[in-house]
Design an enzyme around this catalytic site. Structure first.
Site, PDB file in Angstrom:
ATOM      1  N   SER A   1       0.803  -1.255   0.132  1.00 57.61           N
ATOM      2  CA  SER A   1      -0.073  -0.244  -0.079  1.00 57.61           C
ATOM      3  C   SER A   1       0.646   1.396  -0.050  1.00 57.61           C
ATOM      4  O   SER A   1       0.250   2.190  -0.189  1.00 57.61           O
ATOM      5  CB  SER A   1      -0.971   0.003   1.116  1.00 57.61           C
ATOM      6  OG  SER A   1      -1.859  -0.943   0.962  1.00 57.61           O
TER       7      SER A   1
ATOM      8  N   LYS B   1       0.341   3.643  -2.870  1.00 57.38           N
ATOM      9  CA  LYS B   1      -0.813   4.322  -2.935  1.00 57.38           C
ATOM     10  C   LYS B   1      -0.309   5.874  -2.908  1.00 57.38           C
ATOM     11  O   LYS B   1      -1.032   6.654  -3.580  1.00 57.38           O
ATOM     12  CB  LYS B   1      -1.805   4.094  -2.096  1.00 57.38           C
ATOM     13  CG  LYS B   1      -2.221   2.567  -2.025  1.00 57.38           C
ATOM     14  CD  LYS B   1      -3.206   2.256  -0.828  1.00 57.38           C
ATOM     15  CE  LYS B   1      -3.676   0.726  -1.413  1.00 57.38           C
ATOM     16  NZ  LYS B   1      -4.269   0.275  -0.043  1.00 57.38           N
TER      17      LYS B   1
ATOM     18  N   TYR C   1      -3.890  -2.287 -10.086  1.00 55.83           N
ATOM     19  CA  TYR C   1      -3.803  -2.125  -8.636  1.00 55.83           C
ATOM     20  C   TYR C   1      -2.747  -3.244  -8.174  1.00 55.83           C
ATOM     21  O   TYR C   1      -1.695  -2.840  -7.332  1.00 55.83           O
ATOM     22  CB  TYR C   1      -5.273  -2.126  -8.246  1.00 55.83           C
ATOM     23  CG  TYR C   1      -5.162  -2.187  -6.675  1.00 55.83           C
ATOM     24  CD1 TYR C   1      -4.940  -1.019  -5.822  1.00 55.83           C
ATOM     25  CD2 TYR C   1      -5.270  -3.428  -5.939  1.00 55.83           C
ATOM     26  CE1 TYR C   1      -4.742  -1.027  -4.627  1.00 55.83           C
ATOM     27  CE2 TYR C   1      -5.163  -3.505  -4.620  1.00 55.83           C
ATOM     28  CZ  TYR C   1      -5.175  -2.320  -3.997  1.00 55.83           C
ATOM     29  OH  TYR C   1      -4.956  -2.144  -2.639  1.00 55.83           O
TER      30      TYR C   1
ATOM     31  N   TYR D   1      -4.457   3.721   8.260  1.00 53.88           N
ATOM     32  CA  TYR D   1      -5.883   3.218   8.469  1.00 53.88           C
ATOM     33  C   TYR D   1      -6.335   3.642   9.942  1.00 53.88           C
ATOM     34  O   TYR D   1      -6.219   4.860  10.161  1.00 53.88           O
ATOM     35  CB  TYR D   1      -5.923   1.739   8.249  1.00 53.88           C
ATOM     36  CG  TYR D   1      -5.169   1.298   7.100  1.00 53.88           C
ATOM     37  CD1 TYR D   1      -5.350   1.564   5.713  1.00 53.88           C
ATOM     38  CD2 TYR D   1      -3.868   0.557   7.193  1.00 53.88           C
ATOM     39  CE1 TYR D   1      -4.777   1.330   4.561  1.00 53.88           C
ATOM     40  CE2 TYR D   1      -3.011   0.421   5.973  1.00 53.88           C
ATOM     41  CZ  TYR D   1      -3.720   0.580   4.888  1.00 53.88           C
ATOM     42  OH  TYR D   1      -2.731   0.358   3.618  1.00 53.88           O
TER      43      TYR D   1
ATOM     44  N   VAL E   1       1.061  -3.731   3.758  1.00 53.87           N
ATOM     45  CA  VAL E   1       1.183  -5.102   4.459  1.00 53.87           C
ATOM     46  C   VAL E   1       2.300  -5.892   3.949  1.00 53.87           C
ATOM     47  O   VAL E   1       2.493  -6.908   4.874  1.00 53.87           O
ATOM     48  CB  VAL E   1       0.039  -5.809   3.960  1.00 53.87           C
ATOM     49  CG1 VAL E   1      -1.392  -5.266   4.889  1.00 53.87           C
ATOM     50  CG2 VAL E   1      -0.228  -6.112   2.563  1.00 53.87           C
TER      51      VAL E   1
HETATM   52  N1  GLN Z   1      -2.263  -5.285  -1.849  1.00 49.18           N
HETATM   53  C1  GLN Z   1      -2.707  -5.166  -0.693  1.00 49.18           C
HETATM   54  C2  GLN Z   1      -4.379  -5.471  -0.609  1.00 49.18           C
HETATM   55  O1  GLN Z   1      -5.007  -4.836  -1.684  1.00 49.18           O
HETATM   56  C3  GLN Z   1      -2.567  -3.978  -0.186  1.00 49.18           C
HETATM   57  C4  GLN Z   1      -3.072  -3.459   1.295  1.00 49.18           C
HETATM   58  C5  GLN Z   1      -2.091  -2.757   2.109  1.00 49.18           C
HETATM   59  O2  GLN Z   1      -0.871  -2.711   2.077  1.00 49.18           O
HETATM   60  N2  GLN Z   1      -2.682  -2.553   3.300  1.00 49.18           N
HETATM   61  O3  GLN Z   1      -4.820  -6.062   0.069  1.00 49.18           O
END
Ligand code: GLN
Length: 310
Positions: free
Chosen positions: A67, A70, A194, A246, A264
């Site tokens: 993520s 992003k 994505y 988050y 993650v």
């Molecule tokens: N690729 C992961 C997902 O879409 C990214 C989530 C994350 O890093 N929090 O679940």
């Protein structure tokens, strides 16, 4: 009173202090290819706006950006569509898990912010802009190559495939967004883009360098290149601060006091405005999905260096 440590001393001290915590947290296993990562890894890299660097541990070992991508997609989306992006995605903390779907129904298909999965799927669609996934994926990858100065940065095809095979929740989010008219490209194209951006392999050292423009209002301080307008850079930092972790974004602001974005894969990119960019990696996650030891390391580093935006 003890003198403030130098950057090199602070990074080395934090690295040593983290030895007792290695392996804490739980490696993300909902993406099968990520479950195999060694939980004992720990890397830390800092690069200042003057070009000073300090590193510890596995700072040169690639990991899955997840993520944290992003942040870079948001930068590209803002440059591509400008302020119009905000009609499609909000900028409020969600108070829910990163992959939550409930809010989306109640709020008419406009995700709370670009850093939860639903919001990132929308910004990815904005970057895609009705082109092919190959073109958009190359643009995102090349953006990271350019920012880091490392031409070998690439997508881990196995991680991308692993997520595509198991990413039913993200597929639900994308279909839901499409049903609300908030995706322009076909769901399959948006998801391919994505998943690929999340599967970029990068090291702490490369990530800190790539994020450095956010410490100087969109200007790369080491080569003078204008990456983003000051307005957009400031806004990305604001959203990193309020939404980058988050449902633990408030806690991160409280404990670390700097804009940050987690993934993650266990990485966190943190910006020290006017001073530096910091990247940390430790794969074990806390219950909210943020790197447990990585967060602790940033808390300690910010405290030792006296870094905070407050
Ligand atoms: N690729 C992961 C997902 O879409 C990214 C989530 C994350 O890093 N929090 O679940």
């Amino acid at each position: 009173m003890k003198d403030a440590p130098t950057l090199a001393e602070a990074v080395a001290e934090v690295g040593r202090e983290m030895a007792a915590h290695r392996g804490e947290g739980r490696v993300a296993d909902y993406i099968p290819a990520l479950a195999r990562v060694d939980p004992n890894r720990f890397g830390l890299a800092v690069i200042t706006v003057d070009g000073e660097t300090a590193e510890f541990g596995d700072a040169w070992v690639p990991f899955s950006i997840q993520s944290i991508s992003k942040v870079f997609t948001l930068a590209l989306a803002l440059e591509r569509v400008g302020e119009g992006l905000w009609t499609r995605v909000g900028r409020e903390p969600s108070g829910s898990r990163f992959n939550s779907i409930v809010q989306l129904e109640a709020e008419g298909g406009v995700p709370r912010n670009p850093f939860i999965n639903a919001g990132a799927i929308v910004t990815t669609d904005a970057v895609l802009d009705s082109r092919t996934p190959e073109v958009a994926i190359a643009e995102i990858r090349d953006f990271l190559r350019r920012l880091s100065g490392v031409e070998t940065i690439d997508i881990d095809a196995e991680v991308a495939r692993s997520e595509a095979e198991t990413g039913f929740r993200n597929a639900s989010l994308a279909n839901f967004l499409r049903a609300f008219g908030n995706l322009k490209s076909p769901v399959a194209d948006v998801l391919e883009t994505y998943f690929s951006q999340c599967a970029i392999r990068i090291t702490c050292r490369q990530l800190a360098r790539a994020g450095l423009f956010l410490a100087r209002e969109g200007l790369d301080p080491l080569n003078g290149a204008r990456v983003l307008s000051p307005e957009h850079a400031r806004r990305i930092n604001a959203i990193m601060m309020t939404c980058g972790h988050y449902d633990a974004s408030g806690e991160f602001a409280f404990q670390v006091g700097l804009p940050g974005k987690s993934g993650v894969g266990g990485g966190i990119l943190t910006i020290v405005p006017d001073r530096a960019a910091v990247a940390v990696w430790s794969p074990g996650l806390n219950e909210v999905g943020n790197s447990q030891v990585g967060t602790l390391a940033l808390e300690r580093l910010a405290a030792k260096m006296g870094w905070s935006v407050f």
